[in-house]
Design a protein around this motif. Structure first.
Motif, PDB file in Angstrom:
ATOM      1  N   MET A   1       0.834  -1.070   0.128  1.00  0.00           N
ATOM      2  CA  MET A   1       0.003   0.076  -0.075  1.00  0.00           C
ATOM      3  C   MET A   1       0.873   1.429  -0.020  1.00  0.00           C
ATOM      4  N   PRO A   2       0.808   2.281  -0.711  1.00  0.00           N
ATOM      5  CA  PRO A   2       1.331   3.309  -1.070  1.00  0.00           C
ATOM      6  C   PRO A   2       1.675   4.172   0.354  1.00  0.00           C
ATOM      7  N   VAL A   3       2.505   4.950   0.752  1.00  0.00           N
ATOM      8  CA  VAL A   3       2.323   5.741   1.936  1.00  0.00           C
ATOM      9  C   VAL A   3       1.818   7.254   1.492  1.00  0.00           C
ATOM     10  N   ALA A   4       0.963   7.395   2.372  1.00  0.00           N
ATOM     11  CA  ALA A   4       0.186   8.808   2.104  1.00  0.00           C
ATOM     12  C   ALA A   4       1.188   9.938   1.985  1.00  0.00           C
ATOM     13  N   GLN A   5       0.857  10.693   1.084  1.00  0.00           N
ATOM     14  CA  GLN A   5       1.682  12.373   1.283  1.00  0.00           C
ATOM     15  C   GLN A   5       1.169  12.833   2.439  1.00  0.00           C
ATOM     16  N   THR A   6       2.446  13.353   3.009  1.00  0.00           N
ATOM     17  CA  THR A   6       1.984  14.037   4.282  1.00  0.00           C
ATOM     18  C   THR A   6       2.649  15.658   4.465  1.00  0.00           C
ATOM     19  N   GLU A   7       3.438  15.819   3.390  1.00  0.00           N
ATOM     20  CA  GLU A   7       4.024  17.148   3.363  1.00  0.00           C
ATOM     21  C   GLU A   7       3.811  17.993   1.880  1.00  0.00           C
ATOM     22  N   ASN A   8       4.021  19.345   2.017  1.00  0.00           N
ATOM     23  CA  ASN A   8       4.064  20.054   0.773  1.00  0.00           C
ATOM     24  C   ASN A   8       2.497  20.144   0.210  1.00  0.00           C
ATOM     25  N   LEU A   9       1.585  19.784   1.100  1.00  0.00           N
ATOM     26  CA  LEU A   9       0.410  19.962   0.505  1.00  0.00           C
ATOM     27  C   LEU A   9      -0.148  21.131   0.211  1.00  0.00           C
ATOM     28  N   ASN A  10       0.234  22.217   0.528  1.00  0.00           N
ATOM     29  CA  ASN A  10       0.004  23.440   0.051  1.00  0.00           C
ATOM     30  C   ASN A  10       0.856  24.321  -0.787  1.00  0.00           C
ATOM     31  N   ILE A  11       2.005  23.606  -1.227  1.00  0.00           N
ATOM     32  CA  ILE A  11       3.184  23.988  -1.908  1.00  0.00           C
ATOM     33  C   ILE A  11       2.785  23.931  -3.502  1.00  0.00           C
ATOM     34  N   LEU A  12       2.760  25.087  -4.184  1.00  0.00           N
ATOM     35  CA  LEU A  12       2.468  24.829  -5.484  1.00  0.00           C
ATOM     36  C   LEU A  12       3.989  24.677  -6.262  1.00  0.00           C
ATOM     37  N   ALA A  13       4.782  25.190  -6.111  1.00  0.00           N
ATOM     38  CA  ALA A  13       6.140  25.000  -6.700  1.00  0.00           C
ATOM     39  C   ALA A  13       7.201  25.363  -6.057  1.00  0.00           C
ATOM     40  N   VAL A  14       8.483  24.710  -6.370  1.00  0.00           N
ATOM     41  CA  VAL A  14       9.558  25.309  -5.667  1.00  0.00           C
ATOM     42  C   VAL A  14      10.530  25.433  -6.503  1.00  0.00           C
ATOM     43  N   ASP A  15      10.936  26.778  -6.807  1.00  0.00           N
ATOM     44  CA  ASP A  15      11.620  27.332  -7.798  1.00  0.00           C
ATOM     45  C   ASP A  15      12.987  27.498  -7.116  1.00  0.00           C
ATOM     46  N   ASP A  16      14.240  27.254  -8.084  1.00  0.00           N
ATOM     47  CA  ASP A  16      15.629  27.549  -7.628  1.00  0.00           C
ATOM     48  C   ASP A  16      15.887  28.839  -7.319  1.00  0.00           C
ATOM     49  N   MET A  17      16.876  29.174  -6.351  1.00  0.00           N
ATOM     50  CA  MET A  17      17.121  30.430  -5.963  1.00  0.00           C
ATOM     51  C   MET A  17      18.527  30.509  -6.048  1.00  0.00           C
ATOM     52  N   PRO A  18      19.217  31.418  -6.736  1.00  0.00           N
ATOM     53  CA  PRO A  18      20.592  31.640  -6.681  1.00  0.00           C
ATOM     54  C   PRO A  18      21.255  31.762  -5.096  1.00  0.00           C
ATOM     55  N   SER A  19      22.491  31.080  -5.105  1.00  0.00           N
ATOM     56  CA  SER A  19      22.942  31.290  -3.491  1.00  0.00           C
ATOM     57  C   SER A  19      23.517  32.601  -3.413  1.00  0.00           C
ATOM     58  N   PRO A  20      23.674  33.047  -1.974  1.00  0.00           N
ATOM     59  CA  PRO A  20      24.314  34.410  -1.935  1.00  0.00           C
ATOM     60  C   PRO A  20      25.526  34.444  -2.389  1.00  0.00           C
ATOM     61  N   GLU A  21      26.319  33.395  -2.553  1.00  0.00           N
ATOM     62  CA  GLU A  21      27.778  33.512  -3.190  1.00  0.00           C
ATOM     63  C   GLU A  21      27.402  33.949  -4.657  1.00  0.00           C
ATOM     64  N   GLN A  22      26.453  33.314  -5.428  1.00  0.00           N
ATOM     65  CA  GLN A  22      26.175  33.429  -6.823  1.00  0.00           C
ATOM     66  C   GLN A  22      25.818  34.812  -6.843  1.00  0.00           C
ATOM     67  N   ILE A  23      24.787  35.487  -6.072  1.00  0.00           N
ATOM     68  CA  ILE A  23      24.311  36.896  -6.226  1.00  0.00           C
ATOM     69  C   ILE A  23      25.476  37.886  -6.102  1.00  0.00           C
ATOM     70  N   LYS A  24      26.491  37.721  -4.854  1.00  0.00           N
ATOM     71  CA  LYS A  24      27.458  38.482  -4.774  1.00  0.00           C
ATOM     72  C   LYS A  24      28.596  38.380  -5.715  1.00  0.00           C
ATOM     73  N   ALA A  25      28.444  37.236  -6.752  1.00  0.00           N
ATOM     74  CA  ALA A  25      29.522  37.180  -7.889  1.00  0.00           C
ATOM     75  C   ALA A  25      29.030  38.073  -9.012  1.00  0.00           C
ATOM     76  N   LEU A  26      27.608  37.912  -9.144  1.00  0.00           N
ATOM     77  CA  LEU A  26      26.909  38.918 -10.138  1.00  0.00           C
ATOM     78  C   LEU A  26      27.129  40.290  -9.844  1.00  0.00           C
ATOM     79  N   VAL A  27      27.374  40.858  -8.731  1.00  0.00           N
ATOM     80  CA  VAL A  27      27.286  42.012  -7.942  1.00  0.00           C
ATOM     81  C   VAL A  27      28.484  42.209  -6.845  1.00  0.00           C
ATOM     82  N   PRO A  28      29.711  42.177  -7.600  1.00  0.00           N
ATOM     83  CA  PRO A  28      30.637  41.983  -6.551  1.00  0.00           C
ATOM     84  C   PRO A  28      30.938  43.302  -5.626  1.00  0.00           C
ATOM     85  N   LEU A  29      31.229  43.416  -4.420  1.00  0.00           N
ATOM     86  CA  LEU A  29      31.333  44.377  -3.390  1.00  0.00           C
ATOM     87  C   LEU A  29      32.981  45.151  -4.167  1.00  0.00           C
ATOM     88  N   THR A  30      32.800  46.154  -4.257  1.00  0.00           N
ATOM     89  CA  THR A  30      34.052  46.899  -4.581  1.00  0.00           C
ATOM     90  C   THR A  30      34.680  47.685  -3.544  1.00  0.00           C
TER      91      THR A  30
END
Length: 359
Positions: A1-30
């Motif tokens: 018998m399949p295990v019932a889903q118990t999480e993410n019941l109200n999550i529509l999507a999970v989109d990737d977010m750049p890491s802090p290091e990636q954002i800082k590489a795009l806009v580096p501190l001068t």
């Protein structure tokens, strides 16, 4: 018998977010921006340590929604800061996150295009780019820390941090503040309760360990040393202002009882002006008068200010937005801002000279 889903019941999507290091590489501190940030932090810490007798003034728009108008404001403020540098350190208010009681625009990071597209990934990069541009003018920058992860993306560009009235009581925000690299102002609660700010200062000064993210965007345990530069911000509440002499005296007594440095910042806006921007100059005038009369505890002020006075709703057609006018809380206009600060400068010269001689 399949295990019932118990999480993410109200999550529509999970989109990737750049890491802090990636954002800082795009806009580096001068180097230029870093020097500005460090000079701002040093000046604010010296004021809080009573090594510098000046006041600091956190001044700027309620929120940033147009980076062009925001940078226009920053350049004007930079010139004004030079004029009043003997009495005040001007810190530009750059708020990207807006706490909401129910619904509404949550700010430039959350929804940079103001159309409910919620491109947080792009908003974060745009926000960091704006902070870099402001820092390169030489201005120190203040912001409100609302999302506990956000400082990892742009905390290196901030000189002063506010913890708002709704979040000063939050354990999450007190723990976060304990690890921030800036002085942190904790506002009293919306009902006017000062104990919330006092307890927050005590908590943030202590070491903490809590869940967060690393520069690589991985889940991590953050361990802090504690932040000794926490201080109180009086913003009114509970149906009344709290910038009067009696309220400030009571705040002083609360800080002394808790064995904390007696450092107080007065927010001229919010409940202290009954959310009427035209009253902010009267609040500032009253507080400056207290300093002239010998007050030693007030170290700073906050002003909500923009290029144009008032505020405006966000229209469906964004081309109809009025340039330099707030889309959140109403602000005083630029001319009023200049008048407020120059009047304070003239009145503070004698008072701060007296501080210098008597402390």
């Amino acid at each position: 018998m399949p295990v019932a889903q118990t999480e993410n019941l109200n999550i529509l999507a999970v989109d990737d977010m750049p890491s802090p290091e990636q954002i800082k590489a795009l806009v580096p501190l001068t180097d230029k921006a870093a020097a500005s940030v460090l000079a701002g932090r040093r000046a604010l810490m010296d004021i809080l340590d009573r090594k510098d007798k000046r006041l600091f003034v956190v001044v700027g728009p309620c929120s940033i929604h147009d980076p062009v108008a925001g940078l226009d404001y920053a350049r004007r403020l930079r010139a004004l800061a030079d004029e009043v540098a003997e009495t005040m350190v001007l810190v530009m208010r750059v708020y990207f996150e807006k706490p909401r009681t129910s619904t509404g625009w949550k700010g430039y990071i959350n929804d940079p295009y103001m159309n409910d597209s919620f491109r947080i990934d792009e908003g974060m990069e745009k926000a960091r780019r704006f902070l870099l541009d402001v820092a390169e003018t030489g201005l120190p920058i203040a912001t409100e820390a609302l999302d506990p992860i956000a400082p990892q993306f742009y905390g290196d560009l901030i000189s002063w941090t506010a913890i708002g009235a709704r979040t000063s009581e939050s354990q999450t925000h007190r723990e976060m503040a304990s690890g921030l690299s800036t002085p942190v102002g904790f506002k009293n609660a919306t009902d006017g309760d000062m104990d919330v700010a006092v307890n927050a200062i005590i908590s943030a000064a202590s070491p903490h360990s809590f869940l967060g993210v690393s520069g690589q965007g991985q889940s991590a345990i953050l361990r802090t040393r504690g932040n000794k530069y926490g201080h109180a911000v009086l913003r009114g509440g509970g149906g009344r202002p709290n910038y009067d002499t009696v309220s400030i005296s009571l705040a002083e007594q609360a800080l002394v009882k808790a064995k904390l440095p007696v450092n107080i910042v007065v927010d001229c806006s919010h409940a202290n002006s009954w959310k009427k921007p035209e009253l902010q100059p009267l609040v500032m005038k009253d507080v400056v008068h207290q300093v002239r009369e010998g007050n030693r505890s007030v170290v700073g002020l906050m002003i909500e200010s923009n290029l144009e006075a008032g505020n405006q709703p966000i229209p469906a057609d964004l081309s109809l937005l009025k340039y330099g006018c707030s889309v959140t809380d109403a602000c005083v206009g630029w001319d009023t801002t200049v008048d407020m600060i120059k009047r304070a400068d003239a009145e503070l010269r004698e008072a701060l000279a007296l501080r210098e001689r008597t402390e």
